[in-house]
Write an enzyme that holds these catalytic residues in place. Structure first.
Site, PDB file in Angstrom:
ATOM      1  N   CYS A 263       0.881  -1.220  -0.243  1.00 44.84           N
ATOM      2  CA  CYS A 263      -0.062  -0.133   0.120  1.00 44.84           C
ATOM      3  C   CYS A 263       0.641   1.435   0.208  1.00 44.84           C
ATOM      4  CB  CYS A 263      -0.988  -0.111   1.261  1.00 44.84           C
ATOM      5  SG  CYS A 263      -1.831  -1.441   1.642  1.00 44.84           S
TER       6      CYS A 263
HETATM    7  N1  SAJ Z   1       6.511   2.358   8.648  1.00 45.09           N
HETATM    8  C1  SAJ Z   1       7.266   3.092   9.114  1.00 45.09           C
HETATM    9  N2  SAJ Z   1       7.386   4.139   9.956  1.00 45.09           N
HETATM   10  C2  SAJ Z   1       5.945   4.369  10.423  1.00 45.09           C
HETATM   11  C3  SAJ Z   1       4.923   3.584   9.981  1.00 45.09           C
HETATM   12  C4  SAJ Z   1       5.011   2.204   9.119  1.00 45.09           C
HETATM   13  O1  SAJ Z   1       8.398   2.999   8.829  1.00 45.09           O
HETATM   14  O2  SAJ Z   1       5.704   5.138  11.397  1.00 45.09           O
HETATM   15  C5  SAJ Z   1       6.775   1.149   7.717  1.00 45.09           C
HETATM   16  C6  SAJ Z   1       6.345   0.007   8.101  1.00 45.09           C
HETATM   17  O3  SAJ Z   1       7.574  -0.667   8.775  1.00 45.09           O
HETATM   18  C7  SAJ Z   1       6.083  -0.806   6.773  1.00 45.09           C
HETATM   19  C8  SAJ Z   1       5.473   0.323   6.001  1.00 45.09           C
HETATM   20  O4  SAJ Z   1       5.859   1.430   6.382  1.00 45.09           O
HETATM   21  O5  SAJ Z   1       7.233  -1.309   6.300  1.00 45.09           O
HETATM   22  C9  SAJ Z   1       3.965   0.380   5.760  1.00 45.09           C
HETATM   23  O6  SAJ Z   1       3.679  -0.005   7.256  1.00 45.09           O
HETATM   24  P1  SAJ Z   1       1.940   0.220   7.778  1.00 45.09           P
HETATM   25  O7  SAJ Z   1       1.864   0.391   9.046  1.00 45.09           O
HETATM   26  O8  SAJ Z   1       1.528   1.478   6.794  1.00 45.09           O
HETATM   27  O9  SAJ Z   1       1.196  -0.985   7.308  1.00 45.09           O
HETATM   28  P2  SAJ Z   1       0.684  -1.437   5.797  1.00 45.09           P
HETATM   29  O10 SAJ Z   1       1.430  -1.271   4.421  1.00 45.09           O
HETATM   30  O11 SAJ Z   1      -0.144  -2.838   6.299  1.00 45.09           O
HETATM   31  O12 SAJ Z   1      -0.667  -0.232   5.893  1.00 45.09           O
HETATM   32  C10 SAJ Z   1      -1.820  -0.730   5.987  1.00 45.09           C
HETATM   33  C11 SAJ Z   1      -2.572   0.381   5.226  1.00 45.09           C
HETATM   34  N3  SAJ Z   1      -3.910   0.083   5.149  1.00 45.09           N
HETATM   35  C12 SAJ Z   1      -4.518   0.228   3.759  1.00 45.09           C
HETATM   36  O13 SAJ Z   1      -4.040   0.551   3.069  1.00 45.09           O
HETATM   37  C13 SAJ Z   1      -5.913  -0.186   3.841  1.00 45.09           C
HETATM   38  C14 SAJ Z   1      -2.580   1.784   5.660  1.00 45.09           C
HETATM   39  O14 SAJ Z   1      -3.586   2.560   5.164  1.00 45.09           O
HETATM   40  C15 SAJ Z   1      -2.739   2.058   7.292  1.00 45.09           C
HETATM   41  O15 SAJ Z   1      -2.534   3.153   7.694  1.00 45.09           O
HETATM   42  C16 SAJ Z   1      -1.631   1.227   7.888  1.00 45.09           C
HETATM   43  O16 SAJ Z   1      -2.093  -0.148   7.389  1.00 45.09           O
HETATM   44  C17 SAJ Z   1      -1.696   0.951   9.555  1.00 45.09           C
HETATM   45  O17 SAJ Z   1      -1.936   2.209  10.023  1.00 45.09           O
HETATM   46  O18 SAJ Z   1      -1.347   0.142  10.055  1.00 45.09           O
END
Ligand code: SAJ
Length: 427
Positions: A263
């Site tokens: 995403c």
């Molecule tokens: N990450 C960072 N720093 C942060 C947060 C995340 O480096 O502060 C990294 C994570 O390690 C990962 C990537 O970014 O590698 C994505 O992390 P994520 O927590 O956003 O997880 P995802 O990819 O599963 O994102 C989903 C998304 N959901 C949808 O697209 C429906 C996103 O919109 C959500 O915000 C996210 O989950 C969430 O909040 O956990």
């Protein structure tokens, strides 16, 4: 058991989005078909074995049965068809809509008149009008009369125990008022949360891209801070947690070895490319993507610098990689920064040991113990709970000299007291 919904639903694409959605439709009383072209996945679902490690699916797959099949004819017996296929980018970060196009063509080939077709896959504004609609029109359907088309962007958050398909609020857009009404009514029948109708299908498409671009730029902001504060010897995590004590107008994000998943690192490119075709250059979004894409290499540089300080280099050093998955406690490696880190280290003739408890197929050792035994230095690339709970003395016992904490999840002070060289991302 909820009231019997007399309509039949067919979910096209049984991944981390489609499969929970199908289960939820079944739970809410819909006769539910699940179509996927992956025979292995279908067989696993038919055997009530979830092909995905996901709590909601593993808990409910056998409780709320769905008819999983590779037979596209089930589309013809359904009133509501929901397309949940991937929308990746290619190696040049260019959007790849081929799964959406082929799924839409399959639906247009089989769908009955009067059906509601909903796209949940994340797409840029304009895809429904410029790609989806023409496919149905070419198949002889008049939109808003013979078929109703809507867009409801998926919001599944893998590994989230609180928010899942049953309660995450949704937005819905459609081509016509009738289509919007049908789609909103459907989502209200399966979701315990607000369903917001959008002005048009284009605004609905824009919502998801904006949500995830918002997250990407905020992560890029703290990643840039991490690089800057590293030179100022400021602990960026402490600063962010300090800023987060402000009860309004601040939303903490945290630096790391990179931004992975299907995403966040992908969705901004859908808007960047669409806007470019319409004559606008998203400089800010591009810069954020460049910053986040630079983090895996930055992480390896941290290891090289730490080795140099003790008169060593990567060449010939035994490097342990903790984690391959893109985020904690999931088994998904899509766009994972760990993969980029591993690729970079392979160029340096270091000995590489890899361990991810969720991804044995990409691990070179079978246990954490084996990894610690075989490695002199470590990069933690995924903050799985198993890694966060390692007793710091275990690192000392295995004579680990350097730890690069790519997710800032280990205890810096304790490790340094054990004479281990610790380097986090901005701390
Ligand atoms: N990450 C960072 N720093 C942060 C947060 C995340 O480096 O502060 C990294 C994570 O390690 C990962 C990537 O970014 O590698 C994505 O992390 P994520 O927590 O956003 O997880 P995802 O990819 O599963 O994102 C989903 C998304 N959901 C949808 O697209 C429906 C996103 O919109 C959500 O915000 C996210 O989950 C969430 O909040 O956990």
């Amino acid at each position: 058991m909820s009231q019997k919904n007399t309509q039949t639903v067919c979910i096209v694409g049984l991944g981390y989005v489609g499969l929970p959605l199908a289960i939820r439709c079944s739970e809410k009383g819909y006769k539910t078909f699940g179509f996927d072209n992956n025979q292995k996945k279908i067989k696993s679902i038919q055997a009530n074995k979830s092909p995905i490690k996901e709590a909601y699916i593993e808990k409910n797959l056998s409780r709320y049965p769905i008819s999983a099949t590779t037979n596209e004819k089930v589309i013809a017996t359904s009133n509501i068809i929901i397309i949940c296929v991937p929308t990746p980018v290619d190696k040049n970060f260019y959007p790849d809509l081929s799964p959406v196009i082929s799924a839409t063509k399959l639906v247009a080939k089989n769908v009955q008149k009067g059906s509601l077709v909903i796209l949940e896959s994340t797409v840029n504004p304009g895809v429904s009008e410029e790609i989806i609609a023409p496919i149905f029109q070419k198949a002889g359907f008049e939109i808003g009369k013979d078929v109703f088309i809507a867009h409801c962007p998926e919001r599944i958050n893998p590994g989230d125990s609180k928010w899942n398909v049953t309660n995450i609020p949704r937005v819905v857009g459609a081509f016509t008022a009738a289509g919007l009404e049908k789609a909103v009514a459907f989502y209200k029948s399966i979701i315990d949360g607000n369903i917001r109708p959008m002005k048009s299908i284009r605004e609905a498409e824009a919502v998801k891209i904006v949500e995830n671009s918002f997250r990407d730029i905020n992560i890029a902001f703290v990643n840039e801070l991490a690089k800057s504060f590293d030179k100022l010897e400021i602990d960026v995590k402490d600063v962010i947690l300090g800023a987060a004590t402000k009860p309004f107008a601040f939303m903490p994000h945290f630096p790391s070895c990179g931004v992975g998943g299907h995403c966040i690192p992908v969705d901004p490119y859908y808007l960047i490319e669409k806007a470019k075709r319409s004559g606008f250059n998203h400089k800010f979004l591009r810069t954020a993507r460049e910053i986040n894409n630079s983090m895996p290499i930055y992480t390896v540089e941290l290891l090289k610098n730490a080795l140099n300080k003790i008169g060593k280099s990567l060449k010939g050093t035994s490097v342990g990689i903790l984690g391959v998955a893109y985020k904690a406690n999931v088994d998904d490696v899509r766009e994972s920064p760990a993969v980029s880190i591993i690729e970079e280290i392979k160029k340096s003739e270091a000995q590489l040991n890899i361990f991810d408890p969720y991804i044995p197929s990409q691990s070179t050792v079978k246990t954490l113990e084996e990894l610690l035994t075989k490695s002199e230095v470590l990069i933690l690339a995924t903050d799985h709970n198993e890694f966060k709970n390692i007793d710091p003395k275990d690192f000392q016992k295995h004579d680990i000299k350097i730890i690069i904490d790519g997710k800032n999840c280990l205890n810096k002070e304790v490790l340094e007291k054990l004479d281990i060289i610790y380097k986090g991302i901005g701390r």
